[in-house]
Design a protein around this motif. Structure first.
Motif, PDB file in Angstrom:
ATOM      1  N   TYR A 192       0.822  -1.209   0.000  1.00 27.92           N
ATOM      2  CA  TYR A 192       0.000   0.000   0.000  1.00 27.92           C
ATOM      3  C   TYR A 192       0.858   1.262   0.000  1.00 27.92           C
ATOM      4  O   TYR A 192       0.508   2.259  -0.620  1.00 27.92           O
ATOM      5  CB  TYR A 192      -0.925  -0.024   1.219  1.00 27.92           C
ATOM      6  N   SER A 193       1.974   1.224   0.692  1.00 30.87           N
ATOM      7  CA  SER A 193       2.915   2.347   0.716  1.00 30.87           C
ATOM      8  C   SER A 193       4.272   1.787   1.134  1.00 30.87           C
ATOM      9  O   SER A 193       4.420   0.580   1.350  1.00 30.87           O
ATOM     10  CB  SER A 193       2.446   3.431   1.691  1.00 30.87           C
ATOM     11  N   ILE A 194       5.259   2.660   1.263  1.00 33.13           N
ATOM     12  CA  ILE A 194       6.597   2.193   1.614  1.00 33.13           C
ATOM     13  C   ILE A 194       6.633   1.514   2.975  1.00 33.13           C
ATOM     14  O   ILE A 194       7.486   0.670   3.240  1.00 33.13           O
ATOM     15  CB  ILE A 194       7.604   3.370   1.569  1.00 33.13           C
ATOM     16  N   ASP A 195       5.667   1.824   3.857  1.00 34.21           N
ATOM     17  CA  ASP A 195       5.692   1.256   5.210  1.00 34.21           C
ATOM     18  C   ASP A 195       4.423   0.499   5.576  1.00 34.21           C
ATOM     19  O   ASP A 195       4.237   0.153   6.751  1.00 34.21           O
ATOM     20  CB  ASP A 195       5.956   2.357   6.242  1.00 34.21           C
ATOM     21  N   GLU A 196       3.546   0.208   4.609  1.00 32.19           N
ATOM     22  CA  GLU A 196       2.320  -0.516   4.896  1.00 32.19           C
ATOM     23  C   GLU A 196       2.033  -1.540   3.805  1.00 32.19           C
ATOM     24  O   GLU A 196       2.170  -1.232   2.614  1.00 32.19           O
ATOM     25  CB  GLU A 196       1.116   0.427   4.980  1.00 32.19           C
ATOM     26  N   SER A 197       1.605  -2.732   4.218  1.00 26.76           N
ATOM     27  CA  SER A 197       1.205  -3.768   3.265  1.00 26.76           C
ATOM     28  C   SER A 197      -0.004  -4.517   3.802  1.00 26.76           C
ATOM     29  O   SER A 197      -0.074  -4.834   4.997  1.00 26.76           O
ATOM     30  CB  SER A 197       2.346  -4.759   3.022  1.00 26.76           C
ATOM     31  N   PHE A 198      -0.953  -4.782   2.897  1.00 25.60           N
ATOM     32  CA  PHE A 198      -2.102  -5.614   3.225  1.00 25.60           C
ATOM     33  C   PHE A 198      -1.842  -7.038   2.747  1.00 25.60           C
ATOM     34  O   PHE A 198      -1.322  -7.242   1.644  1.00 25.60           O
ATOM     35  CB  PHE A 198      -3.373  -5.097   2.548  1.00 25.60           C
ATOM     36  N   LEU A 199      -2.223  -8.016   3.566  1.00 25.61           N
ATOM     37  CA  LEU A 199      -2.123  -9.418   3.194  1.00 25.61           C
ATOM     38  C   LEU A 199      -3.516 -10.034   3.248  1.00 25.61           C
ATOM     39  O   LEU A 199      -4.269  -9.796   4.198  1.00 25.61           O
ATOM     40  CB  LEU A 199      -1.209 -10.194   4.148  1.00 25.61           C
ATOM     41  N   ASP A 200      -3.858 -10.824   2.241  1.00 27.67           N
ATOM     42  CA  ASP A 200      -5.075 -11.625   2.277  1.00 27.67           C
ATOM     43  C   ASP A 200      -4.689 -12.990   2.851  1.00 27.67           C
ATOM     44  O   ASP A 200      -4.025 -13.791   2.195  1.00 27.67           O
ATOM     45  CB  ASP A 200      -5.639 -11.779   0.868  1.00 27.67           C
ATOM     46  N   ILE A 201      -5.075 -13.221   4.114  1.00 29.28           N
ATOM     47  CA  ILE A 201      -4.672 -14.465   4.798  1.00 29.28           C
ATOM     48  C   ILE A 201      -5.855 -15.419   4.957  1.00 29.28           C
ATOM     49  O   ILE A 201      -5.833 -16.315   5.804  1.00 29.28           O
ATOM     50  CB  ILE A 201      -4.041 -14.153   6.173  1.00 29.28           C
ATOM     51  N   SER A 202      -6.876 -15.239   4.117  1.00 24.25           N
ATOM     52  CA  SER A 202      -8.099 -16.036   4.237  1.00 24.25           C
ATOM     53  C   SER A 202      -7.830 -17.525   4.095  1.00 24.25           C
ATOM     54  O   SER A 202      -8.493 -18.348   4.749  1.00 24.25           O
ATOM     55  CB  SER A 202      -9.113 -15.597   3.171  1.00 24.25           C
ATOM     56  N   GLU A 203      -6.883 -17.891   3.242  1.00 23.94           N
ATOM     57  CA  GLU A 203      -6.652 -19.308   2.951  1.00 23.94           C
ATOM     58  C   GLU A 203      -5.537 -19.919   3.800  1.00 23.94           C
ATOM     59  O   GLU A 203      -5.193 -21.087   3.618  1.00 23.94           O
ATOM     60  CB  GLU A 203      -6.342 -19.479   1.471  1.00 23.94           C
ATOM     61  N   LEU A 204      -4.967 -19.141   4.722  1.00 28.70           N
ATOM     62  CA  LEU A 204      -3.939 -19.688   5.604  1.00 28.70           C
ATOM     63  C   LEU A 204      -4.587 -20.346   6.818  1.00 28.70           C
ATOM     64  O   LEU A 204      -5.611 -19.874   7.319  1.00 28.70           O
ATOM     65  CB  LEU A 204      -2.983 -18.578   6.060  1.00 28.70           C
ATOM     66  N   ASP A 205      -3.996 -21.420   7.276  1.00 23.02           N
ATOM     67  CA  ASP A 205      -4.511 -22.135   8.452  1.00 23.02           C
ATOM     68  C   ASP A 205      -3.941 -21.474   9.704  1.00 23.02           C
ATOM     69  O   ASP A 205      -2.832 -21.778  10.146  1.00 23.02           O
ATOM     70  CB  ASP A 205      -4.099 -23.607   8.378  1.00 23.02           C
ATOM     71  N   ILE A 206      -4.717 -20.559  10.286  1.00 23.70           N
ATOM     72  CA  ILE A 206      -4.265 -19.790  11.448  1.00 23.70           C
ATOM     73  C   ILE A 206      -5.264 -19.969  12.573  1.00 23.70           C
ATOM     74  O   ILE A 206      -6.372 -19.413  12.538  1.00 23.70           O
ATOM     75  CB  ILE A 206      -4.138 -18.291  11.090  1.00 23.70           C
ATOM     76  N   PRO A 207      -4.927 -20.739  13.606  1.00 18.39           N
ATOM     77  CA  PRO A 207      -5.877 -20.959  14.705  1.00 18.39           C
ATOM     78  C   PRO A 207      -6.050 -19.745  15.608  1.00 18.39           C
ATOM     79  O   PRO A 207      -7.114 -19.528  16.181  1.00 18.39           O
ATOM     80  CB  PRO A 207      -5.278 -22.147  15.460  1.00 18.39           C
ATOM     81  N   ASP A 208      -4.991 -18.951  15.770  1.00 17.35           N
ATOM     82  CA  ASP A 208      -5.037 -17.784  16.660  1.00 17.35           C
ATOM     83  C   ASP A 208      -4.432 -16.598  15.910  1.00 17.35           C
ATOM     84  O   ASP A 208      -3.215 -16.495  15.752  1.00 17.35           O
ATOM     85  CB  ASP A 208      -4.238 -18.073  17.937  1.00 17.35           C
ATOM     86  N   TYR A 209      -5.290 -15.685  15.443  1.00 17.30           N
ATOM     87  CA  TYR A 209      -4.819 -14.587  14.604  1.00 17.30           C
ATOM     88  C   TYR A 209      -3.896 -13.634  15.352  1.00 17.30           C
ATOM     89  O   TYR A 209      -2.890 -13.165  14.803  1.00 17.30           O
ATOM     90  CB  TYR A 209      -6.011 -13.815  14.035  1.00 17.30           C
ATOM     91  N   ALA A 210      -4.211 -13.310  16.599  1.00 16.24           N
ATOM     92  CA  ALA A 210      -3.369 -12.392  17.356  1.00 16.24           C
ATOM     93  C   ALA A 210      -1.973 -12.982  17.572  1.00 16.24           C
ATOM     94  O   ALA A 210      -0.960 -12.285  17.432  1.00 16.24           O
ATOM     95  CB  ALA A 210      -4.018 -12.044  18.689  1.00 16.24           C
ATOM     96  N   ALA A 211      -1.905 -14.278  17.884  1.00 16.72           N
ATOM     97  CA  ALA A 211      -0.608 -14.928  18.071  1.00 16.72           C
ATOM     98  C   ALA A 211       0.171 -14.964  16.762  1.00 16.72           C
ATOM     99  O   ALA A 211       1.392 -14.764  16.744  1.00 16.72           O
ATOM    100  CB  ALA A 211      -0.815 -16.343  18.604  1.00 16.72           C
ATOM    101  N   TRP A 212      -0.547 -15.207  15.661  1.00 22.74           N
ATOM    102  CA  TRP A 212       0.105 -15.193  14.342  1.00 22.74           C
ATOM    103  C   TRP A 212       0.676 -13.810  14.053  1.00 22.74           C
ATOM    104  O   TRP A 212       1.802 -13.680  13.569  1.00 22.74           O
ATOM    105  CB  TRP A 212      -0.914 -15.581  13.271  1.00 22.74           C
ATOM    106  N   GLY A 213      -0.083 -12.747  14.348  1.00 22.29           N
ATOM    107  CA  GLY A 213       0.388 -11.384  14.120  1.00 22.29           C
ATOM    108  C   GLY A 213       1.636 -11.081  14.932  1.00 22.29           C
ATOM    109  O   GLY A 213       2.577 -10.443  14.424  1.00 22.29           O
ATOM    110  N   ARG A 214       1.665 -11.532  16.182  1.00 25.67           N
ATOM    111  CA  ARG A 214       2.851 -11.286  17.010  1.00 25.67           C
ATOM    112  C   ARG A 214       4.052 -12.068  16.478  1.00 25.67           C
ATOM    113  O   ARG A 214       5.194 -11.587  16.559  1.00 25.67           O
ATOM    114  CB  ARG A 214       2.551 -11.663  18.462  1.00 25.67           C
ATOM    115  N   ALA A 215       3.798 -13.261  15.917  1.00 28.61           N
ATOM    116  CA  ALA A 215       4.894 -14.049  15.347  1.00 28.61           C
ATOM    117  C   ALA A 215       5.468 -13.365  14.110  1.00 28.61           C
ATOM    118  O   ALA A 215       6.697 -13.329  13.906  1.00 28.61           O
ATOM    119  CB  ALA A 215       4.404 -15.449  14.995  1.00 28.61           C
TER     120      ALA A 215
END
Length: 429
Positions: A105-128
């Motif tokens: 989106y810009s030099i310091d921002e990016s959007f990811l479409d993670i709909s198809e990823l197997d992520i049980p805990d989104y907040a933990a995934w974000g911290r990882a």
């Protein structure tokens, strides 16, 4: 209206990006106020959290805040865009390795479409993800995860300002979303801004939750179609998908404020040649040919008698050849130049694009396909040599007419990752 309601997006937002990039190679600056200054060290374009707490606003003229810088030992840097762009590319590489469904989106921002990823805990995934980027690149980021891009941005902004989130916030659960919307000021919402906020406050709207509860008809009356989409997005109904990674540009602009005002034509020619060459290189990178090039030059807005000039060059054959574009804008420059003016800024904008693989001929034979093929081969050779042996190894003579136009960067840090003479040194004792 297109619906993206089944999607889950993550926004990766770098914290105080330019200031954080400077700290990567200067870890002793952690916890100290840091500001990054614009061209010619004029205005503040980035601030660390410590500098923000001193009340230094974005865009602050450096000379007006010099006493604050001195009193609080604020560390100042001239903008080092080569460094920032390289670290941004490294972060993008990590993100596209996670999923190719990525929008820079810009030099310091990016959007990811993670709909198809197997992520049980989104907040933990974000911290990882945050930990991985911090370990690999050294830049701290905030992560917002939600079913819409607006909510993902809200989540990242909230996580950035609240340490208890540990850098990541998931807003995928509708039941827990209301509390965050109620704490989020509407002026910080993506798409509101300073101009629209007073009007919304006058309607007794103060938070993101207030906006989310607007009836659709009222939202459209107050903010038009973007307002209606904002209400839908805040309620988890997606209206915005990812922008293609290689979306063709509408325009390509390169501009620069001179290091000092000048009356001299060779100085301005050197600046215009350099800007036109950079714009042409970007056009080749984006695989487009331009039909028009716009040149503009101005005097200083802060001095009496401000004036601005614009001239358009039209190309019979669409082109992205540096030499042809430089020649075209140079002719327009000489037509408007006056030795009585002190010029302050110049810019070159390319527009009216066609794909570089679809050159269309004409019935009158004005489009010379052989000249086009020769120009393509010539530029491929030049770009390959510069990529192998360093930037500007081959360049145009007009660029060497003067260097006095180049912005003053008295406080620039070394180009740690893009210049052999400025690489950091590690010593083992």
């Amino acid at each position: 209206m297109t619906s993206y309601s089944s999607k889950i997006y993550a926004l990766i937002d770098c914290n105080n990006f330019f200031a954080s990039c400077e700290r990567v190679f200067r870890p002793e600056l952690e916890g100290k106020p840091v500001v990054v200054l614009s061209s010619n060290d004029g205005c503040v374009v980035a601030r660390s959290n410590e500098a923000k707490r001193l009340g230094i606003p974005m865009g602050a003229p450096a000379f007006k805040w010099r006493h604050v810088f001195i009193a609080h030992r604020v560390v100042q840097f001239s903008a080092n865009f080569e460094l920032y762009a390289d670290l941004s590319r490294r972060i993008t590489t990590i993100l596209t390795g996670i999923t190719p469904r990525t929008e820079v989106y810009s030099i310091d921002e990016s959007f990811l479409d993670i709909s198809e990823l197997d992520i049980p805990d989104y907040a933990a995934w974000g911290r990882a993800v945050r930990s991985r980027i911090l370990r690999a690149v050294g830049v701290p980021v905030s992560v917002g995860i939600a079913p819409t891009k607006t909510l993902a941005k809200l989540g990242a902004d909230y996580a950035k300002k609240h340490p208890d989130c540990a850098g990541a916030l998931s807003l995928t659960d509708p039941a827990g979303r209301t509390a965050y919307l109620a704490q989020f000021p509407l002026e910080d919402l993506w798409g509101v801004g300073r101009r629209l906020a007073p009007r919304l406050h006058a309607e007794s709207l103060h938070t993101a939750l207030d906006i989310s509860r607007l009836p659709s008809r009222r939202a459209r009356q107050l903010m038009g179609l973007p307002g209606l989409q904002m209400v839908h997005e805040l309620n988890g109904r997606g209206c915005h998908g990812l922008t293609p990674f290689h979306k063709p540009p509408q325009t390509i602009m390169r501009s620069r404020t001179f290091g000092e005002d000048t009356h001299e034509l060779p100085v301005i020619e050197a600046a215009v040649a350099s800007l036109a060459k950079r714009a042409a290189f970007q056009a080749r990178s984006d695989h487009v040919l331009c039909r028009q090039a716009l040149l503009y030059i101005t005097t200083s807005r802060f001095k009496p008698g401000y004036r601005a000039w614009q001239e358009v060059t039209r190309f019979t054959r669409p082109t992205n050849e540096s030499g042809e574009i430089i020649s075209g804008v140079m002719q327009r420059l000489r037509a408007i130049y006056s030795s009585s003016q002190a010029y302050h800024r110049a810019g070159v904008t390319l527009c009216d694009f066609v794909p570089d693989g679809n050159l269309q001929t004409d019935l009158l034979g004005e489009v010379d396909t052989q000249a086009h093929d020769a120009a393509v081969a010539r530029m491929q050779a030049v770009d390959a040599i510069n990529a192998r042996y360093g930037r500007n190894r081959i360049h145009y003579a007009a660029e060497d007419l003067s260097v006095s136009w180049q912005p003053k960067q008295r406080l620039r840090s070394p180009r740690y990752v893009s210049n052999w003479q400025e690489l950091p040194e590690a010593r083992c004792i």
